[in-house]
Design a protein around this motif. Structure first.
Motif, PDB file in Angstrom:
ATOM      1  N   GLY A 124      -2.227  -6.149  -1.688  1.00 47.77           N
ATOM      2  CA  GLY A 124      -3.031  -5.263  -2.157  1.00 47.77           C
ATOM      3  C   GLY A 124      -4.201  -5.519  -1.203  1.00 47.77           C
TER       4      GLY A 124
ATOM      5  N   ARG B 260      -6.827   0.459  -4.777  1.00 46.30           N
ATOM      6  CA  ARG B 260      -5.876   0.036  -4.672  1.00 46.30           C
ATOM      7  C   ARG B 260      -5.428  -1.012  -3.504  1.00 46.30           C
ATOM      8  NH1 ARG B 260      -1.760   2.003  -7.425  1.00 46.30           N
ATOM      9  NH2 ARG B 260      -0.323   1.016  -5.631  1.00 46.30           N
TER      10      ARG B 260
ATOM     11  N   ASP C 201       1.916  -2.709   0.028  1.00 43.18           N
ATOM     12  CA  ASP C 201       1.293  -2.587  -1.224  1.00 43.18           C
ATOM     13  C   ASP C 201       1.783  -3.333  -2.950  1.00 43.18           C
ATOM     14  OD1 ASP C 201       1.501  -0.149  -3.775  1.00 43.18           O
ATOM     15  OD2 ASP C 201       1.198   1.371  -2.530  1.00 43.18           O
ATOM     16  N   LYS C 202       0.506  -3.389  -3.520  1.00 43.89           N
ATOM     17  CA  LYS C 202       0.607  -4.142  -4.449  1.00 43.89           C
ATOM     18  C   LYS C 202       1.880  -3.265  -5.689  1.00 43.89           C
ATOM     19  CE  LYS C 202      -2.751  -1.932  -7.129  1.00 43.89           C
ATOM     20  NZ  LYS C 202      -4.133  -2.008  -7.990  1.00 43.89           N
TER      21      LYS C 202
END
Length: 221
Positions: free
Chosen positions: A107, A62, A169-170
C-alpha cells in the motif's frame, strides 16, 4: 391552400435544420469523447501498453502503508524491490537504474529512477518492455507512472532520467500465494523502435510474446 403548403414546407425545413444541427453536435461530441474513451479503454485493458488500472485502485484510502496484520497484530515485513536494466544489442544506449533498491510496505507508494544515455551518433527512438518477478506478484504490482511501452526519443549524446512511480497493492496480504513474498524484481529492457506494418504504430523491435509480464525472470522465494 397555398399558404398551408408553404407553412408545411417551412415546418419541415425547420425540423430538418434541427436534426442536422443535432447530428453535427453529436458528431462533435463523439469526436471529442473519443480521446478520453480511448484512454479509459487502454487503462482498463492494457491495450497499447497502457498500465492497467482497476476501478478504485488508486483511491487515497488504498494507498496507505499496512504495517500490521489486523487479525494477529503481528508486524508486516517490508518488501525489498530491486531494479534491473538491459538493452538490446542493436541499441547503442547506456541504461541503468539510479535507484538500486527500495523497501516498501504493502500500500506504500514509491518513486524510482532509471537513466538512459544515447551513445550513438544519431537520434534514436527506443521503447522499453518490463517484467516483474516473482510472476505471482505481478497482479498486485501497480505502476501509477511508468515509461514502459512509451516512445523515448534521445538525441545523439542525450541523457534523460526516467521515473517509475509504483506501489504493491495491499490485497496481496489476503492472497496465501503471495502474502509471504519478501523480494520483488522490476526489470526493464530497452529496444530500438520499429514501425508496425499493420497499424503504423511504433513498437519494440523484438518478439513481444517473449516478454509477458512477470514471466521472464526466475521465481523468487
Amino acid at each position: 391552400m397555398e399558404r398551408m403548403k408553404r407553412d408545411a414546407y417551412k415546418k419541415r425545413n425547420q425540423s430538418l435544420m434541427m436534426y442536422t444541427a443535432a447530428a453535427l453536435l453529436l458528431g462533435l461530441g463523439v469526436t471529442y469523447a473519443a480521446v478520453p474513451f480511448y484512454r479509459a479503454f487502454c487503462g482498463a485493458t492494457g491495450f497499447g501498453g497502457t498500465p492497467m488500472v482497476s476501478q478504485g485502485r488508486f483511491e487515497p484510502s488504498r494507498l496507505v502503508p499496512i504495517s500490521y496484520f489486523g487479525d494477529t497484530g503481528s508486524r508486516i515485513k517490508r518488501i525489498r524491490v530491486t531494479f534491473n536494466s538491459d538493452t538490446s544489442d542493436s541499441l547503442p544506449w547506456s541504461f541503468t537504474p539510479v535507484t538500486k533498491e527500495i523497501h516498501v510496505l504493502p500500500g506504500e507508494t514509491a518513486l524510482a529512477f532509471y537513466t538512459a544515455t544515447n551513445k550513438g551518433k544519431k537520434d534514436i527512438v527506443g521503447i522499453a518492455t518490463y517484467n516483474v518477478a516473482p510472476d505471482r506478484i505481478a497482479p498486485y504490482f501497480a505502476k501509477v507512472e511508468c515509461f514502459c511501452f512509451e516512445e523515448q526519443k534521445l538525441l545523439a549524446g542525450e541523457e534523460v532520467d526516467l521515473p517509475v512511480f509504483f506501489f504493491i497493492d495491499k490485497d496481496m496480504l489476503e492472497d496465501p500465494a503471495v502474502k509471504d513474498v519478501e523480494e520483488v524484481v522490476l526489470s526493464y529492457t530497452f529496444f530500438s523502435a520499429r514501425r508496425n506494418e499493420k497499424n503504423g504504430q511504433l513498437e519494440p523491435d523484438t518478439d513481444l510474446s517473449q516478454y509477458t509480464v512477470g514471466m521472464d525472470l526466475p521465481d523468487l522465494k
